[in-house]
Design a protein around this motif. Structure first.
Motif: not given
Length: 353
Positions: A134-138, A309-312
């Motif tokens: 899940l690399p892009d999941l907060p 918030q914008p990632r990362p």
């Protein structure tokens, strides 16, 4: 990632039929439904049940994976998460890992099909590897830490709490202090074991590995460990036990009663984590209390804050304090000349939430 069209092709049906078979199985003939389900399983297809929300760029769903929902501590964590999510208009999908990495991974696989906006997880030993799927999941790790660099963590001071618990027993005069520890691939268990050792070292007491046994966080394992420790000959068995969580403490209390040991006359007990049964049993238990509800609430608040918030996003490290609650399960060791007069009875007020 396989699509519904791939499933339909493999099952030799139309896309509409495949979709109905998975979303409204009662409207499809049994044989057709079984072919579609078999095709979906073979391909590893996960239906995007919230696809409309995805197109709107707003699913407002949070995945929550706890280690043991039957444990009152984890149930209170979940309540804190749920209450905070409700306040912000989010829905929580709850999963229980049962401390099993394979079950945790299946929960994450299922969550992918529901397109969560974020994940809160009380890690198992496999979480660090699983989160790579899940690399892009907060992600917020709750109660425990896996070592995953991208996760915010919300925990308590497990090391300090264990030092306080062990020091309390030392100050009462105990020198043979046993410990029933959790799994040593879980951060909370590692820290509590380290705190126990640190308190012994500070008091210039030797660490005796024969007085430390694993309980793996469960009641029956705590019972077996306590039976083994307390079944030793008088003079060699521990006069006090520090126990790594409330489920193992239940097992240890049952073992002590079965052996006919008086608490605290023959054996003092300090458990990590408080509960209603710990307050109402006879005698009421001395514990290290941790703010379970606040842990869950803060974990959810931090996750929702990250979503805006914008990632990362730079991961936060939140650590709450613990509290020693002295009741009546601890006292001087048998034969000690210290007074056995009643000691302070500090019970935190019940949650009004």
């Amino acid at each position: 990632m396989p699509s519904i069209q791939d499933v339909a092709r493999l099952a030799s049906v139309s896309t509409a039929t495949a979709s109905r078979a998975l979303s409204r199985p009662d409207m499809v003939a049994t044989g057709t439904r079984e072919r579609v389900e078999a095709a979906a399983q073979q391909l590893g297809y996960q239906p995007n049940v919230l696809a409309r929300s995805l197109r709107q760029k707003e699913t407002r769903t949070i995945g929550l994976i706890v280690a043991d929902i039957l444990n009152p501590f984890h149930a209170m964590l979940a309540k804190g998460v749920q209450d905070a999510a409700d306040q912000h208009g989010y829905t929580v999908f709850l999963f229980n890992s049962d401390e099993e990495p394979a079950k945790e991974l299946r929960a994450m696989d299922t969550l992918r099909g529901h397109l969560p906006t974020g994940l809160i997880v009380a890690p198992t030993s496999g979480t660090r590897a699983h989160l790579k799927t899940l690399p892009d999941l907060p992600v917020v790790e709750l109660d425990r830490v896996s070592g995953h660099a991208g996760s915010t963590t919300v925990t308590v001071d497990n090391l300090g709490g264990a030092i306080t618990a062990t020091r309390h027993l030392i100050e009462l005069g105990h020198r043979r202090i046993g410990m029933i520890v959790g799994q040593q691939d879980i951060s909370t268990a590692i820290d509590r074991h380290a705190g126990y050792r640190a308190a012994l070292h500070d008091a210039q007491l030797p660490y005796d590995p024969t007085l430390v046994l694993p309980g793996h966080h469960r009641e029956d394992d705590g019972y077996r460990a306590a039976r083994q420790l307390l079944g030793r000959p008088a003079g060699t068995r521990p006069t006090a036990l520090f126990i790594g969580n409330n489920e193992m403490t239940v097992g240890a209390v049952l073992a002590a009663r079965e052996l006919g040991l008086d608490i605290p006359g023959d054996l003092s007990i300090v458990g990590f984590d408080d509960s209603r049964w710990a307050q109402t049993m006879s005698p009421p238990l001395t514990v290290i209390s941790q703010p379970a509800y606040d842990l869950g609430r803060l974990a959810c608040e931090h996750l929702i804050n990250e979503l805006g918030q914008p990632r990362p996003v730079t991961p936060a490290r939140v650590q709450l304090p613990t509290e020693l609650v002295v009741r009546h399960s601890t006292g001087p060791p048998a034969g000690d000349a210290l007074s056995r007069a009643p000691r302070p009875h500090s019970v935190p007020p019940p949650h009004s939430r």
